[in-house]
Write a protein that holds these residues in place. Structure first.
Motif, PDB file in Angstrom:
ATOM      1  N   TYR A  19     -65.266 -76.212  25.345  1.00  0.00           N
ATOM      2  CA  TYR A  19     -64.151 -75.589  26.083  1.00  0.00           C
ATOM      3  C   TYR A  19     -64.402 -74.097  26.307  1.00  0.00           C
ATOM      4  CZ  TYR A  19     -61.456 -79.811  25.081  1.00  0.00           C
ATOM      5  OH  TYR A  19     -61.015 -81.097  25.008  1.00  0.00           O
ATOM      6  N   LEU A  20     -65.070 -73.477  25.326  1.00  0.00           N
ATOM      7  CA  LEU A  20     -65.320 -72.042  25.432  1.00  0.00           C
ATOM      8  C   LEU A  20     -66.213 -71.730  26.631  1.00  0.00           C
ATOM      9  CD1 LEU A  20     -65.940 -71.586  21.626  1.00  0.00           C
ATOM     10  CD2 LEU A  20     -64.019 -70.585  22.864  1.00  0.00           C
ATOM     11  N   ALA A  21     -67.061 -72.684  26.968  1.00  0.00           N
ATOM     12  CA  ALA A  21     -67.973 -72.452  28.082  1.00  0.00           C
ATOM     13  C   ALA A  21     -67.292 -72.675  29.435  1.00  0.00           C
ATOM     14  CB  ALA A  21     -69.185 -73.372  27.948  1.00  0.00           C
ATOM     15  N   ILE A  22     -66.322 -73.583  29.479  1.00  0.00           N
ATOM     16  CA  ILE A  22     -65.767 -73.922  30.805  1.00  0.00           C
ATOM     17  C   ILE A  22     -64.489 -73.157  31.164  1.00  0.00           C
ATOM     18  CG2 ILE A  22     -66.748 -76.256  30.976  1.00  0.00           C
ATOM     19  CD1 ILE A  22     -64.044 -77.357  30.085  1.00  0.00           C
ATOM     20  N   ALA A  23     -63.800 -72.623  30.156  1.00  0.00           N
ATOM     21  CA  ALA A  23     -62.448 -72.095  30.433  1.00  0.00           C
ATOM     22  C   ALA A  23     -62.444 -70.804  31.243  1.00  0.00           C
ATOM     23  CB  ALA A  23     -61.724 -71.863  29.123  1.00  0.00           C
ATOM     24  N   ASP A  24     -61.577 -70.785  32.264  1.00  0.00           N
ATOM     25  CA  ASP A  24     -61.278 -69.517  32.949  1.00  0.00           C
ATOM     26  C   ASP A  24     -60.039 -68.900  32.297  1.00  0.00           C
ATOM     27  OD1 ASP A  24     -63.200 -69.970  35.053  1.00  0.00           O
ATOM     28  OD2 ASP A  24     -61.823 -71.498  35.834  1.00  0.00           O
ATOM     29  N   ARG A  30     -57.073 -77.107  36.930  1.00  0.00           N
ATOM     30  CA  ARG A  30     -57.373 -78.256  36.068  1.00  0.00           C
ATOM     31  C   ARG A  30     -57.042 -77.860  34.624  1.00  0.00           C
ATOM     32  NH1 ARG A  30     -63.014 -79.959  36.974  1.00  0.00           N
ATOM     33  NH2 ARG A  30     -62.136 -80.917  38.808  1.00  0.00           N
ATOM     34  N   PHE A  31     -56.113 -78.594  34.041  1.00  0.00           N
ATOM     35  CA  PHE A  31     -55.698 -78.299  32.670  1.00  0.00           C
ATOM     36  C   PHE A  31     -56.380 -79.261  31.704  1.00  0.00           C
ATOM     37  CE2 PHE A  31     -52.107 -76.827  35.255  1.00  0.00           C
ATOM     38  CZ  PHE A  31     -51.965 -75.549  34.760  1.00  0.00           C
ATOM     39  N   TYR A  32     -56.926 -78.717  30.648  1.00  0.00           N
ATOM     40  CA  TYR A  32     -57.533 -79.530  29.595  1.00  0.00           C
ATOM     41  C   TYR A  32     -56.582 -79.522  28.404  1.00  0.00           C
ATOM     42  CZ  TYR A  32     -61.791 -79.141  32.323  1.00  0.00           C
ATOM     43  OH  TYR A  32     -62.703 -79.207  33.340  1.00  0.00           O
ATOM     44  N   ASP A  33     -55.949 -80.667  28.167  1.00  0.00           N
ATOM     45  CA  ASP A  33     -55.061 -80.803  27.006  1.00  0.00           C
ATOM     46  C   ASP A  33     -55.947 -81.197  25.830  1.00  0.00           C
ATOM     47  OD1 ASP A  33     -52.928 -81.131  25.326  1.00  0.00           O
ATOM     48  OD2 ASP A  33     -52.207 -82.999  26.236  1.00  0.00           O
ATOM     49  N   THR A  34     -55.966 -80.378  24.805  1.00  0.00           N
ATOM     50  CA  THR A  34     -56.936 -80.577  23.715  1.00  0.00           C
ATOM     51  C   THR A  34     -56.271 -81.204  22.487  1.00  0.00           C
ATOM     52  OG1 THR A  34     -56.514 -78.372  22.839  1.00  0.00           O
ATOM     53  CG2 THR A  34     -58.258 -78.559  24.477  1.00  0.00           C
ATOM     54  N   ALA A  35     -57.100 -81.718  21.604  1.00  0.00           N
ATOM     55  CA  ALA A  35     -56.599 -82.262  20.328  1.00  0.00           C
ATOM     56  C   ALA A  35     -56.045 -81.107  19.497  1.00  0.00           C
ATOM     57  CB  ALA A  35     -57.747 -82.940  19.582  1.00  0.00           C
ATOM     58  N   GLY A  36     -54.876 -81.326  18.907  1.00  0.00           N
ATOM     59  CA  GLY A  36     -54.273 -80.266  18.105  1.00  0.00           C
ATOM     60  C   GLY A  36     -55.134 -79.908  16.911  1.00  0.00           C
ATOM     61  N   LEU A  37     -55.159 -78.622  16.583  1.00  0.00           N
ATOM     62  CA  LEU A  37     -55.969 -78.170  15.446  1.00  0.00           C
ATOM     63  C   LEU A  37     -55.169 -78.315  14.155  1.00  0.00           C
ATOM     64  CD1 LEU A  37     -57.436 -74.961  17.108  1.00  0.00           C
ATOM     65  CD2 LEU A  37     -58.459 -77.234  16.964  1.00  0.00           C
ATOM     66  N   GLU A  38     -55.894 -78.579  13.091  1.00  0.00           N
ATOM     67  CA  GLU A  38     -55.255 -78.748  11.782  1.00  0.00           C
ATOM     68  C   GLU A  38     -55.328 -77.429  11.039  1.00  0.00           C
ATOM     69  OE1 GLU A  38     -54.407 -81.783  10.313  1.00  0.00           O
ATOM     70  OE2 GLU A  38     -55.580 -83.324  11.332  1.00  0.00           O
ATOM     71  N   PRO A  39     -54.233 -77.044  10.355  1.00  0.00           N
ATOM     72  CA  PRO A  39     -54.343 -75.861   9.501  1.00  0.00           C
ATOM     73  C   PRO A  39     -55.432 -76.107   8.457  1.00  0.00           C
ATOM     74  CG  PRO A  39     -52.074 -76.680   9.587  1.00  0.00           C
ATOM     75  CD  PRO A  39     -52.927 -77.683  10.290  1.00  0.00           C
ATOM     76  N   LEU A  40     -56.111 -75.052   8.053  1.00  0.00           N
ATOM     77  CA  LEU A  40     -57.275 -75.173   7.175  1.00  0.00           C
ATOM     78  C   LEU A  40     -57.002 -76.031   5.933  1.00  0.00           C
ATOM     79  CD1 LEU A  40     -60.184 -74.292   7.053  1.00  0.00           C
ATOM     80  CD2 LEU A  40     -59.466 -72.263   5.797  1.00  0.00           C
TER      81      LEU A  40
END
Ligand SMILES: Nc1nc2c(ncn2[C@@H]2O[C@H](COP(=O)(O)OP(=O)(O)OP(=O)(O)O)[C@@H](O)[C@H]2O)c(=O)[nH]1
Length: 202
Positions: free
Chosen positions: A85-90, A58-68
């Motif tokens: 995501y940190l809790a679920i990711a293998d 199962r792939f989770y496509d996430t919202a792109g992060l913005e540079p600071l």
């Protein structure tokens, strides 16, 4: 039912995360494809591992992060991977654009964040450099060599691929699937054999 591995795909905004996933799963991306910014999408795929077994991912496509700097100027806050995501990711697929060095810098901080928060959990991380342009370009070369050096130091597998060429995406996806589904290890347990009690003759 077999297990389903959970893989989070993340990186800077617009580096081609959705294009990579859509291409490897459906093969429907061309240079004319117009994709919209992702909030979150989930894809489930059956992928053949390098041992020939079919594994569900199962792939989770996430919202792109913005540079600071951009995030501060625009008042947006998505500079960090959302905590759930940190809790679920293998596993994680970190994507950068080989033409944009800031997208690689973002992966460096993303990886630190993952390491800090993974607790005792073993996670598999791979890096994909999405080669937007086919042409040779010195910035591309230096970003790519910085990326491979960083991956060597961090012991991460680095792949150069293109969201426009499906075949270039198979290797990273088979690799992470295989890593997440190792073959069952051979048991070191030696079956008990029926033994005869040897009488002490002395
Ligand atoms: N020419 C070319 N265009 C690409 C490539 N990868 C992605 N694109 C295009 O770049 C745009 C952004 O790609 P996306 O896959 O949406 O990028 P993303 O990282 O998912 O973006 P966010 O969801 O906003 O973070 C789309 O219009 C894609 O068609 C590539 O390798 N080559």
């Amino acid at each position: 039912m077999g297990k389903t591995s959970k893989v989070v795909i993340c990186g800077m905004k617009g580096v081609g995360k959705t294009a990579v996933l859509e291409q490897v799963i459906y093969g429907n991306i061309t240079s004319k494809s117009e994709l919209h910014s992702t909030i979150e999408d989930i894809y489930v795929a059956n992928i053949e591992s390098d041992k020939g077994t079919r594994e569900k991912v199962r792939f989770y496509d996430t919202a792109g992060l913005e540079p600071l700097q951009t995030a501060t100027a625009s008042g947006t806050t998505n500079q960090q991977l959302p905590r759930h995501y940190l809790a679920i990711a293998d596993g994680y697929i970190l994507v950068y654009d080989t033409e944009k060095s800031e997208s690689l810098d973002m992966l460096v901080s993303l990886k630190k964040d993952i390491d800090k928060n993974k607790d005792k959990k073993e996670v598999t991380i791979i890096v994909i450099g999405n080669k937007f342009k086919e042409t040779e370009n010195t910035e591309f070369d230096s970003t790519l060599s910085k990326a491979t050096a960083w991956c060597n130091r961090e012991k991460l597998r680095h792949f150069t691929a293109s969201a426009m060429h499906r075949i270039t995406l198979y290797e990273p996806f088979v690799h992470i699937t295989s890593k997440l589904n190792p073959p069952p290890s051979k048991s070191t347990f030696t079956p008990l054999s029926m033994g005869r009690k040897v009488k002490d003759q002395s």
